[in-house]
Each structure stands twice: as C-alpha cells, then as structure tokens.
Scaffold this active site. Sequence first.
Site, mmCIF file in Angstrom:
data_model
loop_
_atom_site.group_PDB
_atom_site.id
_atom_site.type_symbol
_atom_site.label_atom_id
_atom_site.label_comp_id
_atom_site.label_asym_id
_atom_site.label_seq_id
_atom_site.Cartn_x
_atom_site.Cartn_y
_atom_site.Cartn_z
ATOM 1 N N SER A 93 -21.116 -13.466 108.871
ATOM 2 C CA SER A 93 -21.475 -12.760 107.437
ATOM 3 C C SER A 93 -22.430 -13.527 106.670
ATOM 4 C CB SER A 93 -19.845 -13.138 106.827
ATOM 5 O OG SER A 93 -19.802 -12.181 105.542
ATOM 6 N N SER A 94 -22.275 -13.634 105.310
ATOM 7 C CA SER A 94 -23.375 -14.197 104.523
ATOM 8 C C SER A 94 -22.622 -14.395 103.185
ATOM 9 C CB SER A 94 -24.175 -13.098 104.258
ATOM 10 O OG SER A 94 -25.293 -13.324 103.083
ATOM 11 N N TYR B 20 -26.198 -4.117 102.135
ATOM 12 C CA TYR B 20 -26.296 -5.381 103.179
ATOM 13 C C TYR B 20 -24.893 -6.234 102.910
ATOM 14 C CZ TYR B 20 -27.573 -9.988 104.955
ATOM 15 O OH TYR B 20 -27.394 -11.204 105.696
ATOM 16 N N LYS C 280 -21.559 -6.763 105.176
ATOM 17 C CA LYS C 280 -21.012 -8.231 105.462
ATOM 18 C C LYS C 280 -19.695 -8.353 104.990
ATOM 19 C CE LYS C 280 -24.553 -9.963 107.764
ATOM 20 N NZ LYS C 280 -24.369 -10.409 109.227
#
Length: 251
Positions: A142-143, A158, A162
Amino acid sequence: MSLPLSGKVALVTGSSRGIGAATARRLAADGASVVINYFGSAGAADALVREINAAGHGAAIAIRADMGSIAEGVRLVEETLAHFGRLDVLVLNAGILGDALLANIDEGHFDEQVMVHVKVPLFMVKAAAPHLKTGGRVIFVSSTATKTSGIPANYAVYSAAKGAVEQITRVLAKDLGAKGITVNAVAPGFVDTDMVRKTTSEEGLKFLAGLHPQNRLPGAEEIAPIFAFLARDEAGWVNGQTIFINGGAAV
C-alpha cells in the site's frame, strides 16, 4: 545453521529495481529461492539474478511479465510453480505512480491505476491460493498516501487504489487465514528509488525529505526488512495488518 526462509519460494512482482529488488535480495539472503519479475528492465533483472545466485543463499530466476495484465500475472504464478514446484511467499510490489487533478482524470488513468494496484494482484492471489500451504504469506504493498493529510491533490485515484489494497488485505486475511496463510500489507512513504527520482524535482525531493524527523528519504534496503519479517514463521500471528513505514513523517 538453517536460514529462516530455507526451502521456501518467494515471488516478488516488480522486483528488478527499487523496493522490489531490495526485498528479493533480502528474502534470498534469508534462504528463499526468489522469482525476479520485470517488464522493461531485463538488464537490471538479470544482474540481480546473478548477484543472488553468486551469494549462494537462495536461488533466483527472472521472469518477464506485464503486471498491467491479469493473464500475465496469472502466468507469472504458474511459471513460478512450474520452475520451483511450490510457492510460499507472494509479494505484490509492482506499482506505478500516477497523478491527475480531478479535471484531468479520465477512464484510462483510472483503469490503469486500478488494474496494476488492485485487479492484477487480487487475481494473482486467487491463482496462488490453492498452492499456498499453511505458513504461506501474501504481502501487498500500500502507501502512506492512504493516511497522510499532506498527500497532493492530484493523487486521488492512486490513493483510492491503495486504499482498496488495504481493505482487500483485511478481508483476505480472514479468507486465507482459515488455512493458516497470513495476508498483510506494507505501506511505505516516499523512498529514494529510481522511480521517485525520475518523477520528482530536486526541490520536491528536499520537501519530501523535510517531512521526516531525520530530514532524509530512506533507501529501499531500509524498507525490505519488514517484508522479510512478515515472510518468517515468527510473524505467523500478524495477519490482516497494514504496516506503515515512514520514519515518523507527519501523517
């Protein structure tokens, strides 16, 4: 003395460079045989394979596959199984940066982000699941973008993709957890990789570094150990978690 991942096979998508390469290198150092996946970086992938094989801990091969295609992702799983006869650790690292303000978001941008970050990884897990045994590991990427209030206004799609990865992680942890297979996600912040440097100005890099208490961006080798930990038997009771690695940056 046996290494912690001796006898195990790990497939790391997007692993010719950056976090993926550092993770594959670390898993091999812990004894795993690893599949280096690449699409356009054949030279980097081959160099990493030679490095890992020369080190003599775990074996490595490189397989070209486009992680923007479900069929290619499934083929990658199948070729891993055909070569090594098993799969124990699936790291779904492949990703693309993509930014667009609302006015510029089109279906192509949306579909590409969701395909690479959500659809292909999900169907790769589906293909791998029948072959993963008790003690198997699935690790999504993920981020920190899913949490930080400082994410730029052009990262809507984006960040949403995620976020979907994190929710899939929580649900699949229950589904596959019944078989003794853990499913977790690792969520790095910005890391000093080729991809980040190619898409960020020097001024932008300084700004990102300044968000961290140490006033720097980490190298990929500082992120890889968390993947190695999650792959080990000792992490068997860590399941359904998203682990954020951002050096204490404000979120």
